[in-house]
Motif scaffolding. Structure first.
Motif, PDB file in Angstrom:
ATOM      1  N   ALA A 180      97.743 -48.336  -0.852  1.00 31.96           N
ATOM      2  CA  ALA A 180      96.361 -47.566  -0.501  1.00 31.96           C
ATOM      3  C   ALA A 180      96.977 -46.059  -0.325  1.00 31.96           C
ATOM      4  CB  ALA A 180      96.159 -48.048   0.961  1.00 31.96           C
ATOM      5  N   LEU A 181      98.261 -45.749  -0.122  1.00 32.75           N
ATOM      6  CA  LEU A 181      98.455 -44.282   0.153  1.00 32.75           C
ATOM      7  C   LEU A 181      98.785 -43.913  -1.380  1.00 32.75           C
ATOM      8  CD1 LEU A 181     100.969 -44.801   3.068  1.00 32.75           C
ATOM      9  CD2 LEU A 181      98.853 -43.686   3.111  1.00 32.75           C
ATOM     10  N   LYS A 182      99.248 -44.569  -1.698  1.00 30.95           N
ATOM     11  CA  LYS A 182      99.490 -44.293  -3.606  1.00 30.95           C
ATOM     12  C   LYS A 182      98.277 -43.915  -4.291  1.00 30.95           C
ATOM     13  CE  LYS A 182     102.090 -45.607  -7.621  1.00 30.95           C
ATOM     14  NZ  LYS A 182     101.480 -44.319  -8.536  1.00 30.95           N
ATOM     15  N   LYS A 183      97.243 -44.849  -4.054  1.00 37.18           N
ATOM     16  CA  LYS A 183      95.848 -44.627  -4.659  1.00 37.18           C
ATOM     17  C   LYS A 183      95.164 -43.523  -4.139  1.00 37.18           C
ATOM     18  CE  LYS A 183      92.504 -46.722  -6.971  1.00 37.18           C
ATOM     19  NZ  LYS A 183      92.528 -46.906  -8.346  1.00 37.18           N
ATOM     20  N   MET A 184      95.465 -43.164  -2.898  1.00 39.39           N
ATOM     21  CA  MET A 184      94.959 -41.890  -2.235  1.00 39.39           C
ATOM     22  C   MET A 184      95.493 -40.700  -2.812  1.00 39.39           C
ATOM     23  SD  MET A 184      94.826 -41.130   1.699  1.00 39.39           S
ATOM     24  CE  MET A 184      96.393 -40.353   1.941  1.00 39.39           C
ATOM     25  N   PRO A 233      96.747 -59.182   9.065  1.00 38.31           N
ATOM     26  CA  PRO A 233      97.373 -57.772   9.140  1.00 38.31           C
ATOM     27  C   PRO A 233      97.917 -57.297   7.650  1.00 38.31           C
ATOM     28  CG  PRO A 233      99.011 -59.252  10.259  1.00 38.31           C
ATOM     29  CD  PRO A 233      97.784 -60.172   9.800  1.00 38.31           C
ATOM     30  N   TYR A 234      97.689 -56.295   7.513  1.00 34.76           N
ATOM     31  CA  TYR A 234      97.850 -55.672   6.167  1.00 34.76           C
ATOM     32  C   TYR A 234      99.408 -55.595   5.942  1.00 34.76           C
ATOM     33  CZ  TYR A 234      93.230 -54.121   6.973  1.00 34.76           C
ATOM     34  OH  TYR A 234      91.795 -53.882   7.059  1.00 34.76           O
ATOM     35  N   SER A 235      99.760 -56.158   4.732  1.00 37.87           N
ATOM     36  CA  SER A 235     101.115 -56.087   4.522  1.00 37.87           C
ATOM     37  C   SER A 235     101.755 -54.733   4.037  1.00 37.87           C
ATOM     38  CB  SER A 235     101.381 -56.944   2.894  1.00 37.87           C
ATOM     39  OG  SER A 235     100.918 -56.338   2.154  1.00 37.87           O
ATOM     40  N   SER A 236     103.049 -54.395   3.850  1.00 36.88           N
ATOM     41  CA  SER A 236     103.589 -52.933   3.798  1.00 36.88           C
ATOM     42  C   SER A 236     103.204 -52.725   2.336  1.00 36.88           C
ATOM     43  CB  SER A 236     105.121 -53.230   4.101  1.00 36.88           C
ATOM     44  OG  SER A 236     105.519 -54.262   3.194  1.00 36.88           O
ATOM     45  N   ALA A 237     103.054 -53.774   1.119  1.00 39.71           N
ATOM     46  CA  ALA A 237     102.798 -53.347   0.047  1.00 39.71           C
ATOM     47  C   ALA A 237     101.349 -52.948  -0.264  1.00 39.71           C
ATOM     48  CB  ALA A 237     102.977 -54.848  -0.721  1.00 39.71           C
ATOM     49  N   PHE A 238     100.415 -53.513   0.674  1.00 39.92           N
ATOM     50  CA  PHE A 238      99.103 -53.205   0.621  1.00 39.92           C
ATOM     51  C   PHE A 238      99.016 -51.505   1.181  1.00 39.92           C
ATOM     52  CE2 PHE A 238      94.959 -52.352   2.815  1.00 39.92           C
ATOM     53  CZ  PHE A 238      94.007 -52.609   1.626  1.00 39.92           C
ATOM     54  N   LYS A 239      99.720 -51.348   2.126  1.00 45.34           N
ATOM     55  CA  LYS A 239      99.485 -50.088   3.007  1.00 45.34           C
ATOM     56  C   LYS A 239     100.170 -49.006   1.755  1.00 45.34           C
ATOM     57  CE  LYS A 239     100.382 -51.858   7.413  1.00 45.34           C
ATOM     58  NZ  LYS A 239     101.406 -51.928   8.603  1.00 45.34           N
ATOM     59  N   LEU A 240     101.041 -49.191   1.200  1.00 51.92           N
ATOM     60  CA  LEU A 240     101.645 -48.391   0.031  1.00 51.92           C
ATOM     61  C   LEU A 240     100.695 -48.301  -0.915  1.00 51.92           C
ATOM     62  CD1 LEU A 240     105.548 -49.459   0.059  1.00 51.92           C
ATOM     63  CD2 LEU A 240     104.643 -47.257   1.015  1.00 51.92           C
ATOM     64  N   LEU A 268      94.482 -45.402   8.291  1.00 50.73           N
ATOM     65  CA  LEU A 268      95.048 -45.053   7.017  1.00 50.73           C
ATOM     66  C   LEU A 268      95.685 -43.677   7.497  1.00 50.73           C
ATOM     67  CD1 LEU A 268      95.356 -45.339   4.083  1.00 50.73           C
ATOM     68  CD2 LEU A 268      93.348 -43.901   3.636  1.00 50.73           C
ATOM     69  N   LEU A 269      95.208 -42.841   8.322  1.00 50.92           N
ATOM     70  CA  LEU A 269      95.985 -41.646   8.713  1.00 50.92           C
ATOM     71  C   LEU A 269      97.069 -42.004   9.653  1.00 50.92           C
ATOM     72  CD1 LEU A 269      95.635 -38.680   9.195  1.00 50.92           C
ATOM     73  CD2 LEU A 269      94.388 -39.224  11.453  1.00 50.92           C
ATOM     74  N   GLN A 270      96.981 -43.130  10.123  1.00 51.22           N
ATOM     75  CA  GLN A 270      98.454 -43.636  11.053  1.00 51.22           C
ATOM     76  C   GLN A 270      99.370 -43.878   9.870  1.00 51.22           C
ATOM     77  OE1 GLN A 270      98.127 -47.111  13.411  1.00 51.22           O
ATOM     78  NE2 GLN A 270      99.704 -46.573  14.620  1.00 51.22           N
ATOM     79  N   TRP A 271      99.022 -44.674   8.712  1.00 56.79           N
ATOM     80  CA  TRP A 271     100.170 -45.133   7.710  1.00 56.79           C
ATOM     81  C   TRP A 271     100.588 -43.972   7.152  1.00 56.79           C
ATOM     82  CZ3 TRP A 271      96.324 -49.288   5.035  1.00 56.79           C
ATOM     83  CH2 TRP A 271      96.156 -50.238   5.970  1.00 56.79           C
ATOM     84  N   LYS A 272      99.756 -42.936   6.722  1.00 53.65           N
ATOM     85  CA  LYS A 272      99.940 -41.751   6.115  1.00 53.65           C
ATOM     86  C   LYS A 272     101.352 -40.917   7.066  1.00 53.65           C
ATOM     87  CE  LYS A 272      98.230 -37.354   3.756  1.00 53.65           C
ATOM     88  NZ  LYS A 272      99.548 -37.108   3.817  1.00 53.65           N
ATOM     89  N   LYS A 273     101.005 -40.878   8.363  1.00 48.37           N
ATOM     90  CA  LYS A 273     101.866 -40.164   9.206  1.00 48.37           C
ATOM     91  C   LYS A 273     103.228 -40.976   9.164  1.00 48.37           C
ATOM     92  CE  LYS A 273      98.486 -37.893  12.374  1.00 48.37           C
ATOM     93  NZ  LYS A 273      98.035 -38.200  13.793  1.00 48.37           N
ATOM     94  N   LEU A 274     103.316 -42.203   9.184  1.00 50.89           N
ATOM     95  CA  LEU A 274     104.490 -42.884   9.249  1.00 50.89           C
ATOM     96  C   LEU A 274     105.311 -42.777   8.002  1.00 50.89           C
ATOM     97  CD1 LEU A 274     103.385 -46.403  10.814  1.00 50.89           C
ATOM     98  CD2 LEU A 274     105.007 -44.539  11.875  1.00 50.89           C
ATOM     99  N   TYR A 275     104.478 -42.755   6.954  1.00 46.95           N
ATOM    100  CA  TYR A 275     105.001 -42.654   5.359  1.00 46.95           C
ATOM    101  C   TYR A 275     105.727 -41.062   5.397  1.00 46.95           C
ATOM    102  CZ  TYR A 275     105.626 -42.592   0.450  1.00 46.95           C
ATOM    103  OH  TYR A 275     106.066 -42.392  -0.800  1.00 46.95           O
ATOM    104  N   ASP A 276     104.827 -40.219   5.903  1.00 48.70           N
ATOM    105  CA  ASP A 276     105.304 -38.760   5.723  1.00 48.70           C
ATOM    106  C   ASP A 276     106.532 -38.428   6.404  1.00 48.70           C
ATOM    107  OD1 ASP A 276     103.152 -38.053   3.967  1.00 48.70           O
ATOM    108  OD2 ASP A 276     101.887 -37.120   5.175  1.00 48.70           O
ATOM    109  N   SER A 277     106.712 -39.202   7.626  1.00 44.03           N
ATOM    110  CA  SER A 277     107.740 -38.981   8.506  1.00 44.03           C
ATOM    111  C   SER A 277     108.973 -39.967   7.962  1.00 44.03           C
ATOM    112  CB  SER A 277     107.237 -39.317  10.027  1.00 44.03           C
ATOM    113  OG  SER A 277     107.367 -40.940  10.209  1.00 44.03           O
ATOM    114  N   GLY A 278     108.817 -40.730   6.886  1.00 44.10           N
ATOM    115  CA  GLY A 278     109.922 -41.246   6.527  1.00 44.10           C
ATOM    116  C   GLY A 278     110.049 -42.853   7.340  1.00 44.10           C
TER     117      GLY A 278
END
Length: 166
Positions: free
Chosen positions: A65-69, A56-63, A91-101
């Motif tokens: 990917a979002l930062k690179k995007m 499973p993707y780590s939180s560091a990996f998710k961040l 990735l869309l799900q990660w972005k929604k979570l990130y955007d919502s804080g």
């Protein structure tokens, strides 16, 4: 687990270089959009495609990917291809979570039921009067539930005995 295995994905991605995704879609019963996605992943990663090593993707990996995007002004689709994600929806799900804080939800969760962590009760001599009253109220409610459950079980058993005797 993925619906399609890695070998199948590689096969269709390679075929997509010489055939249209629409014809492959009809032949193999996979959406043309999905085949085009696999083809893009294959163009970037080649034979190392679809390995999903960091799952499973780590939180560091998710961040990352979002930062690179964001930094590269990439689309969700291209970013998911670049990072060899199983689909752009992740990735869309990660972005929604990130955007919502809700970044705390980036931490991978184990699948299956989680053990309940019951708080260890304080000794009675360390509890305030209010805490003692709340615990007494809780224990009385729990006792009532158990009594009702026992009564229901007895009634059910009596009903079965009546059916068997008649």
């Amino acid at each position: 687990m993925s619906r399609y295995n890695r070998v199948f994905k590689l096969q269709l991605a390679k075929l997509c270089e010489t055939q249209s995704s629409a014809s492959l879609s009809q032949e193999y019963g996979v959406s043309a959009r999905q085949i085009r996605y696999w083809s893009q992943v294959f163009r970037i990663h080649g034979e190392n495609s679809f390995l999903h090593i960091g799952k499973p993707y780590s939180s560091a990996f998710k961040l990352k990917a979002l930062k690179k995007m964001h930094d590269q002004n990439w689309s969700i689709s291209y970013t998911s291809v670049y990072f060899d994600l199983s689909s752009a929806a992740i990735l869309l799900q990660w972005k929604k979570l990130y955007d919502s804080g809700e970044v705390t939800k980036f931490i991978p969760q184990k699948k299956g039921s989680q053990p309940m962590n019951k708080p260890t009760p304080k000794p009675a001599d360390q509890m305030t009067e209010k805490e003692l009253r709340e615990e007494l109220k809780y224990l009385r409610a729990e006792n009532d539930v158990l009594k009702k459950l026992k009564a229901l079980a007895q009634a059910k058993q009596e009903q079965q005995e009546k059916k068997q005797s008649s």
